[in-house]
Design a protein around this motif. Structure first.
Motif, PDB file in Angstrom:
ATOM      1  N   VAL A   1       1.299   5.627  -7.332  1.00 42.04           N
ATOM      2  CA  VAL A   1       0.047   5.508  -6.584  1.00 42.04           C
ATOM      3  C   VAL A   1      -0.586   6.892  -6.404  1.00 42.04           C
ATOM      4  O   VAL A   1      -1.796   7.056  -6.580  1.00 42.04           O
ATOM      5  CB  VAL A   1       0.276   4.816  -5.220  1.00 42.04           C
ATOM      6  CG1 VAL A   1      -0.961   4.886  -4.345  1.00 42.04           C
ATOM      7  CG2 VAL A   1       0.702   3.370  -5.423  1.00 42.04           C
TER       8      VAL A   1
ATOM      9  N   SER B   1       0.865  -1.181   0.000  1.00 41.97           N
ATOM     10  CA  SER B   1       0.000   0.000   0.000  1.00 41.97           C
ATOM     11  C   SER B   1       0.903   1.233   0.000  1.00 41.97           C
ATOM     12  O   SER B   1       2.108   1.144   0.291  1.00 41.97           O
ATOM     13  CB  SER B   1      -0.876   0.013   1.256  1.00 41.97           C
ATOM     14  OG  SER B   1      -0.078   0.233   2.421  1.00 41.97           O
TER      15      SER B   1
ATOM     16  N   CYS C   1       5.383   4.922  -4.936  1.00 42.62           N
ATOM     17  CA  CYS C   1       4.594   5.944  -4.234  1.00 42.62           C
ATOM     18  C   CYS C   1       4.144   7.034  -5.206  1.00 42.62           C
ATOM     19  O   CYS C   1       2.984   7.465  -5.168  1.00 42.62           O
ATOM     20  CB  CYS C   1       5.394   6.546  -3.078  1.00 42.62           C
ATOM     21  SG  CYS C   1       5.621   5.410  -1.696  1.00 42.62           S
TER      22      CYS C   1
ATOM     23  N   GLU D   1       0.922   3.630   2.130  1.00 45.03           N
ATOM     24  CA  GLU D   1       1.401   3.870   3.496  1.00 45.03           C
ATOM     25  C   GLU D   1       2.548   2.932   3.873  1.00 45.03           C
ATOM     26  O   GLU D   1       3.541   3.368   4.473  1.00 45.03           O
ATOM     27  CB  GLU D   1       0.243   3.727   4.500  1.00 45.03           C
ATOM     28  CG  GLU D   1      -0.823   4.795   4.363  1.00 45.03           C
ATOM     29  CD  GLU D   1      -1.803   4.573   3.207  1.00 45.03           C
ATOM     30  OE1 GLU D   1      -2.568   5.507   2.909  1.00 45.03           O
ATOM     31  OE2 GLU D   1      -1.797   3.482   2.592  1.00 45.03           O
ATOM     32  N   ASP D   2       2.415   1.657   3.522  1.00 40.81           N
ATOM     33  CA  ASP D   2       3.479   0.697   3.836  1.00 40.81           C
ATOM     34  C   ASP D   2       4.747   1.001   3.042  1.00 40.81           C
ATOM     35  O   ASP D   2       5.858   0.884   3.570  1.00 40.81           O
ATOM     36  CB  ASP D   2       3.020  -0.734   3.564  1.00 40.81           C
ATOM     37  CG  ASP D   2       1.996  -1.223   4.576  1.00 40.81           C
ATOM     38  OD1 ASP D   2       1.900  -0.628   5.677  1.00 40.81           O
ATOM     39  OD2 ASP D   2       1.283  -2.187   4.262  1.00 40.81           O
TER      40      ASP D   2
END
Length: 78
Positions: free
Chosen positions: A50, A8, A47, A10-11
């Motif tokens: 996304v 994700s 990132c 965040e991860d």
């Protein structure tokens, strides 16, 4: 190690922050540093991708005359 494409946002950010910390504090050998740098670059790209996709989704959402979302995505799909 988890595939980057499966992380994700965040991860991926958490892992990227940890990677940068290791590189900044010199906690790795030269070879490890190179591997960390390569993974960090891939995490950063993931990132960015996304975020770009999220921005495109938000741009597709427009409000109709009645104030309700219209377009390709609705509030339930977010």
């Amino acid at each position: 190690m988890t595939e980057i494409k499966d992380l994700s946002f965040e991860d991926a950010m958490k892992e990227l922050e940890a990677t940068v910390g290791k590189l900044e504090h010199g906690e790795a050998t030269l070879e490890e540093s190179i591997r960390l740098y390569e993974r960090g670059a891939a995490l950063r790209k993931h990132c960015d991708d996304v975020l770009r996709a999220a921005e495109e989704r938000v741009e597709k959402i427009t409000l109709a005359a009645n104030g309700q979302p219209s377009g390709a995505t609705t509030a339930e799909g977010l």
